[in-house]
Motif scaffolding. Structure first.
Motif, PDB file in Angstrom:
ATOM      1  N   ARG A 136      51.097  19.328  10.558  1.00  0.00           N
ATOM      2  CA  ARG A 136      50.281  18.053  10.815  1.00  0.00           C
ATOM      3  C   ARG A 136      48.948  18.819  11.768  1.00  0.00           C
ATOM      4  NH1 ARG A 136      52.752  12.870  10.543  1.00  0.00           N
ATOM      5  NH2 ARG A 136      54.917  13.257   9.768  1.00  0.00           N
ATOM      6  N   THR A 137      47.582  18.106  11.449  1.00  0.00           N
ATOM      7  CA  THR A 137      46.580  18.207  12.255  1.00  0.00           C
ATOM      8  C   THR A 137      46.376  17.246  13.289  1.00  0.00           C
ATOM      9  OG1 THR A 137      45.445  17.483  10.524  1.00  0.00           O
ATOM     10  CG2 THR A 137      45.716  19.902  10.662  1.00  0.00           C
ATOM     11  N   ASP A 138      47.077  16.134  12.856  1.00  0.00           N
ATOM     12  CA  ASP A 138      46.887  14.834  13.867  1.00  0.00           C
ATOM     13  C   ASP A 138      47.996  13.877  13.740  1.00  0.00           C
ATOM     14  OD1 ASP A 138      46.223  13.390  11.442  1.00  0.00           O
ATOM     15  OD2 ASP A 138      43.994  13.635  12.015  1.00  0.00           O
ATOM     16  N   LEU A 139      47.931  12.883  14.309  1.00  0.00           N
ATOM     17  CA  LEU A 139      49.347  12.013  14.509  1.00  0.00           C
ATOM     18  C   LEU A 139      48.734  10.691  14.624  1.00  0.00           C
ATOM     19  CD1 LEU A 139      52.303  11.491  14.019  1.00  0.00           C
ATOM     20  CD2 LEU A 139      52.494  11.865  16.623  1.00  0.00           C
ATOM     21  N   SER A 140      48.908   9.651  13.662  1.00  0.00           N
ATOM     22  CA  SER A 140      48.595   8.121  13.977  1.00  0.00           C
ATOM     23  C   SER A 140      49.469   7.486  14.899  1.00  0.00           C
ATOM     24  CB  SER A 140      48.396   7.523  12.785  1.00  0.00           C
ATOM     25  OG  SER A 140      49.617   7.208  11.839  1.00  0.00           O
ATOM     26  N   LEU A 141      48.815   6.686  15.816  1.00  0.00           N
ATOM     27  CA  LEU A 141      49.621   5.856  16.829  1.00  0.00           C
ATOM     28  C   LEU A 141      49.124   4.553  16.879  1.00  0.00           C
ATOM     29  CD1 LEU A 141      49.887   8.522  19.656  1.00  0.00           C
ATOM     30  CD2 LEU A 141      51.614   8.008  17.848  1.00  0.00           C
ATOM     31  N   ARG A 142      49.920   3.628  16.769  1.00  0.00           N
ATOM     32  CA  ARG A 142      49.564   2.306  16.914  1.00  0.00           C
ATOM     33  C   ARG A 142      50.588   1.429  17.946  1.00  0.00           C
ATOM     34  NH1 ARG A 142      50.281  -1.976  13.645  1.00  0.00           N
ATOM     35  NH2 ARG A 142      51.361  -0.749  12.106  1.00  0.00           N
ATOM     36  N   ALA A 143      49.886   0.677  18.886  1.00  0.00           N
ATOM     37  CA  ALA A 143      50.796   0.090  19.599  1.00  0.00           C
ATOM     38  C   ALA A 143      50.749  -1.455  19.616  1.00  0.00           C
ATOM     39  CB  ALA A 143      50.356   0.392  21.112  1.00  0.00           C
ATOM     40  N   GLU A 144      51.849  -1.916  19.404  1.00  0.00           N
ATOM     41  CA  GLU A 144      51.873  -3.558  19.353  1.00  0.00           C
ATOM     42  C   GLU A 144      51.973  -3.993  20.462  1.00  0.00           C
ATOM     43  OE1 GLU A 144      51.589  -4.568  16.201  1.00  0.00           O
ATOM     44  OE2 GLU A 144      51.712  -2.752  15.327  1.00  0.00           O
ATOM     45  N   SER A 145      52.391  -3.563  21.409  1.00  0.00           N
ATOM     46  CA  SER A 145      52.488  -3.920  22.856  1.00  0.00           C
ATOM     47  C   SER A 145      51.996  -2.682  23.945  1.00  0.00           C
ATOM     48  CB  SER A 145      53.832  -4.617  23.322  1.00  0.00           C
ATOM     49  OG  SER A 145      54.770  -3.323  23.329  1.00  0.00           O
ATOM     50  N   ASP A 146      52.076  -2.943  25.028  1.00  0.00           N
ATOM     51  CA  ASP A 146      51.817  -1.706  25.851  1.00  0.00           C
ATOM     52  C   ASP A 146      53.360  -0.941  25.821  1.00  0.00           C
ATOM     53  OD1 ASP A 146      49.731  -2.814  26.911  1.00  0.00           O
ATOM     54  OD2 ASP A 146      50.789  -3.548  28.915  1.00  0.00           O
ATOM     55  N   ALA A 147      53.177   0.323  25.558  1.00  0.00           N
ATOM     56  CA  ALA A 147      54.294   1.331  25.019  1.00  0.00           C
ATOM     57  C   ALA A 147      54.027   2.445  25.822  1.00  0.00           C
ATOM     58  CB  ALA A 147      54.147   1.508  23.634  1.00  0.00           C
TER      59      ALA A 147
END
Length: 321
Positions: free
Chosen positions: A241-252
Motif C-alpha cells: 500500500r502507498t496510502d490508506l483511506s480513513l473515514r470517521a463516522e464519529s470522533d475516533a
C-alpha cells in the motif's frame, strides 16, 4: 506488560513465508484474558492465523474501564527477554518500575518503552489515588537476533512529535510516518502511530509499500479502507500500500502498526521471545531461581510465578498456524 494467562501456550511466529505481499482486509477478532486483579484485556496478537505485523508480536487493548472503586491495573514483577514493551494510554495512568531502577508514571499519549534485551523484570500498577478511567494498549516488539541481547533499559518520552491534517492528529509512537520520526529507540524498520480523528474526517494516510500494516480501533466509529472497524478489533492490511483511506463516522481513536515483515522465525512463550525451546526452558528456570532478571524494588507484593511449561518441544515456525 505481561501475559498473565496461567495456561500459557507457545506461539510460533516470524519468517516471511506467510506475509501477505498485497493489500488485504483481514479483520481480527480478539480473545479476552485477565490482566491483574480487576482488568481484562482484548488480545489481538498473537491471533489464530496471524502472529505478527512487522516486528509487532503482541497487542492487547483494554478499557475504557471505570476503576474509581477498584485497584485498577495490578501486575506484579515479572520477566521479559528478547523484546521491547510499549505502554500506550488514552485515559488513566500506569506506574512502571523495573529491575534497572526505571521508575515512571506513564500518562495518556506518553511513550513508556522498555527494552528487555537479554533480561529484565518490571511491575505495572495503577497509582493510588488514580484516575477514574483506564484505557490503553499494551504491545511488544520482537528484537532481531543482532540486538536481542542488548543491555536492558527504559525510556519515557512525554513529548512526542505529531502530524496534523484536516480532521487528523497523528502522534508518532515509534518509527517514522510522513517525514516525522519518534524519539523512541527501534531496532527494525517499524512504525506505530496514534490517530485521533474528528467526526466527518475523510483522508488518505501515506504508507510505505514495503511495510505490512494493521489498524487497531481504540474508540469511536471509523472505516479503514472502507471496512468498519469497531473498538477492540484490528484490521490486518497486508503489504503493497502507498496510502490508506480513513473515514470517521464519529470522533475516533485508532492505532496504526506496521513495519518490514520480520524475517526471523521465533518462539514466544509467556513473557519470553526466543529462538529455541532450550532458551525458553532456561529463561523460565532463571526466573523461578531468582537469577538473571534482576529485582524490582518498591512494589507491594511478591513476583509473579511462571506457569508450567507445556509438554513436548516448542518449535519455531512461520507467521501463522
Amino acid at each position: 506488560m505481561s501475559n498473565l494467562d496461567r495456561q500459557a501456550v507457545p506461539s510460533v511466529c516470524g519468517g516471511r513465508g506467510f506475509v501477505v505481499a498485497e493489500p488485504v482486509r483481514e479483520l481480527l477478532s480478539p480473545r479476552t484474558v485477565p490482566l491483574g486483579e480487576s482488568t481484562e484485556v482484548r488480545r489481538l496478537l498473537p491471533n489464530l492465523g496471524r502472529r505478527m505485523v512487522g516486528a509487532w508480536a503482541f497487542v492487547d487493548h483494554y478499557g475504557p474501564d471505570d476503576i474509581a472503586d477498584e485497584p485498577g491495573m495490578q501486575v506484579p514483577p515479572h520477566p521479559h527477554m528478547g523484546l521491547q514493551t510499549v505502554s500506550w494510554l488514552h485515559e488513566g495512568e500506569v506506574l512502571h518500575r523495573d529491575s534497572t531502577g526505571g521508575l515512571a508514571t506513564i500518562r495518556p499519549r506518553e511513550l513508556g518503552l522498555m527494552t528487555s534485551g537479554r533480561a529484565i523484570s518490571h511491575s505495572e500498577e495503577s497509582p493510588r489515588p488514580h484516575a477514574r478511567f483506564l484505557h490503553g494498549a499494551q504491545l511488544w516488539v520482537a528484537l532481531p537476533d543482532a540486538h536481542r541481547h542488548v543491555e536492558p533499559h527504559f525510556q519515557h518520552h512525554t513529548d512526542l512529535p505529531t502530524i496534523t491534517a484536516p480532521g487528523l492528529t497523528a502522534t508518532l509512537i515509534l518509527g517514522s510516518l510522513d517525514g516525522t520520526t519518534s524519539p523512541g529507540t527501534t531496532y527494525t524498520p517499524i512504525v506505530g502511530a496514534d490517530l485521533s480523528l474528528t467526526q466527518g474526517a475523510d483522508l488518505r494516510l501515506p504508507l510505505d509499500p514495503d511495510f505490512e500494516y494493521a489498524v487497531l480501533s481504540m474508540s469511536g466509529e471509523a472505516h479503514v479502507d472502507g471496512v468498519p472497524v469497531l473498538p477492540g478489533s484490528m484490521l490486518y492490511l497486508g503489504c503493497g500500500r502507498t496510502d490508506l483511506s480513513l473515514r470517521a463516522e464519529s470522533d475516533a481513536g485508532l492505532m496504526l502498526l506496521g513495519g518490514e515483515p520480520f524475517e526471523e522465525e521465533l518462539v514466544m512463550w509467556w513473557n519470553f521471545i526466543a529462538r529455541s525451546n532450550e532458551e525458553i526452558v532456561q529463561a523460565r528456570s532463571d526466573w523461578m531461581d531468582g537469577a538473571r532478571f534482576g529485582e524490582v524494588t518498591g512494589y507491594d507484593g511478591g513476583p509473579l510465578a511462571a506457569p508450567e511449561l507445556p509438554p513436548g518441544q516448542l518449535k519455531k515456525r512461520g507467521r501463522v498456524r
